[in-house]
Design an enzyme around this catalytic site. Sequence first.
Site, PDB file in Angstrom:
ATOM      1  N   HIS A 156      13.385  -9.647  17.680  1.00 53.49           N
ATOM      2  CA  HIS A 156      12.457 -10.189  16.670  1.00 53.49           C
ATOM      3  C   HIS A 156      11.148  -9.401  16.645  1.00 53.49           C
ATOM      4  O   HIS A 156      10.111  -9.924  16.276  1.00 53.49           O
ATOM      5  CB  HIS A 156      12.150 -11.665  16.922  1.00 53.49           C
ATOM      6  CG  HIS A 156      13.361 -12.512  17.155  1.00 53.49           C
ATOM      7  ND1 HIS A 156      13.985 -13.236  16.161  1.00 53.49           N
ATOM      8  CD2 HIS A 156      14.106 -12.724  18.270  1.00 53.49           C
ATOM      9  CE1 HIS A 156      15.030 -13.877  16.655  1.00 53.49           C
ATOM     10  NE2 HIS A 156      15.136 -13.570  17.935  1.00 53.49           N
ATOM     11  N   SER A 277      -3.477  14.460   6.486  1.00 54.53           N
ATOM     12  CA  SER A 277      -3.916  13.815   5.251  1.00 54.53           C
ATOM     13  C   SER A 277      -4.910  14.725   4.545  1.00 54.53           C
ATOM     14  O   SER A 277      -5.665  15.451   5.191  1.00 54.53           O
ATOM     15  CB  SER A 277      -4.579  12.484   5.601  1.00 54.53           C
ATOM     16  OG  SER A 277      -5.511  12.126   4.601  1.00 54.53           O
ATOM     17  N   LYS A 283      -5.762  12.042  10.617  1.00 59.73           N
ATOM     18  CA  LYS A 283      -4.377  11.589  10.455  1.00 59.73           C
ATOM     19  C   LYS A 283      -3.322  12.583  10.951  1.00 59.73           C
ATOM     20  O   LYS A 283      -3.459  13.790  10.809  1.00 59.73           O
ATOM     21  CB  LYS A 283      -4.095  11.295   8.972  1.00 59.73           C
ATOM     22  CG  LYS A 283      -4.755  10.053   8.440  1.00 59.73           C
ATOM     23  CD  LYS A 283      -4.287   8.749   9.091  1.00 59.73           C
ATOM     24  CE  LYS A 283      -2.938   8.303   8.631  1.00 59.73           C
ATOM     25  NZ  LYS A 283      -2.878   7.874   7.254  1.00 59.73           N
ATOM     26  N   GLU A 290       9.627   9.091   7.704  1.00 65.06           N
ATOM     27  CA  GLU A 290       9.492   8.220   6.526  1.00 65.06           C
ATOM     28  C   GLU A 290      10.399   8.697   5.395  1.00 65.06           C
ATOM     29  O   GLU A 290      11.037   7.901   4.697  1.00 65.06           O
ATOM     30  CB  GLU A 290       8.042   8.206   6.045  1.00 65.06           C
ATOM     31  CG  GLU A 290       7.090   7.533   7.015  1.00 65.06           C
ATOM     32  CD  GLU A 290       5.639   7.770   6.625  1.00 65.06           C
ATOM     33  OE1 GLU A 290       5.181   7.187   5.645  1.00 65.06           O
ATOM     34  OE2 GLU A 290       4.972   8.584   7.300  1.00 65.06           O
TER      35      GLU A 290
END
Length: 457
Positions: A156, A277, A283, A290
């Site tokens: 979970h 970024s 970043k 992704e």
Amino acid sequence: MTKLWGGRFQKTAEQWVDEFGASISFDQKLVLEDLQGSMAHVTMLSSCKILPQQDADLILSGLQTLQKKAENGELEYSVSNEDIHLNLEKLLIDEIGPVGGKLHTGRSRNDQVATDMHLYLKNRVTEIIELIEAFQSAIVEQAETHVETVVPGYTHLQRAQPISFGHHLMTYFWMLQRDKERMQESLKRIEVSPLGAGAMSGTSFPIDRELSAELLGFSGVYQNSLDAVSDRDFILEFLSNSSMLMMHLSRFAEEIILWSSEEFRFIELDDTFSTGSSIMPQKKNPDMAELVRGKTGRVYGNLFGLLTTLKGLPLAYNKDMQEDKEGMFDTVHTLMGSLPIFEGMIRTMNVNTASMEKAVNSDFSNATELADYLAAKGMPFREAHDVTGKLVFTCIQRGYYLKDLPLEDLQAASTLIEDDIYETLLPQTAVKRRNSLGGTGFDQVHHQLGLAKKLIG
Ligand code: ARG
């Protein structure tokens, strides 16, 4: 331009109509398979004395010329010739003259296109199997380094029990093993030759389908000519196997992304597999993971697209089936891109063992150990669960963990608890002791790694 099939037509379609119906813009990917199929076909025609040897030799040499040109990117296709099959036939006739027109004896584009697709997938699936295996070896490598690195295991997405990080990684090895086996198994249905089924009913020429199948490296032939030209199950199966594979990659991607976050800091991806970024200088984004997660949707879409295209199609060939190609090509392309990306990403990722150690020592993932400890001393497990749960609640209220509870407090909860509890509560001890077959115990993980290595040869 007159069509190769133009005899019964009085008028020709306009260019834009031709363009709508044509598949050459994408099925040119099948050029080498189509030539290979034609070579086998003409060899068979001559061996069965359907074509004179001389004609067959001419056709074969013409096909070889086209093959060389194709490999050098020198072939020029035309939309008015619709697809790769008619384009190549036209190019062959241009190359060797009207005798080229004999190639299509006892054959139809319907068995031809099916043959091309079988050949194409046979080759690509074999390559994909190799890519899966290379990825598996990267997982084994990292897992082996981190057998004794202990991390919280989750259910979970809540801390559950401490586990070996190597054990966690190896989960993906086994998923990929099943993916690989499914791909291997599917070859049985891919390596079947539709060639010689003709348009749908076979042919009156005394062809030898087994010979052309053998020449193409297929292990058998379709036993029903209608089935041969209308079956696209083998593509659906590939798309389905690919969907499951991508689903696995996507789950892995999700964990990579989570682990790379400031909140986890369990891993840091190598710079070579990360991006920055354009505005935020700090970043470092896990873009590749992704993207693989994102591409999974496309692969599912390709499966559902073809399932829907085929649904309700009457026998045998229908032009709808031309829609079987782009999704298949796209899926092959996606897999061939995603697998090496993942392999590289996993091989080069940095595992932050300090963060993992900190995490696993600041949680209640050792609560099961305490309950098991009591159960092993004779307390019914249900009661042990309750006693431990109450101790966890006490800790939460006081703002510390089970290992920080003084012995008096523990003994007030149960007199069965002795000093050795603190050793039991250590995450390393917890993992080491889970030595049941397939468990996370270090010995079990080593055993698992041994089996895995045998599977990737
Ligand atoms: N371009 C067609 C396809 O990809 C080839 C088969 C065409 N056959 C036909 N009878 N129109 O499906």
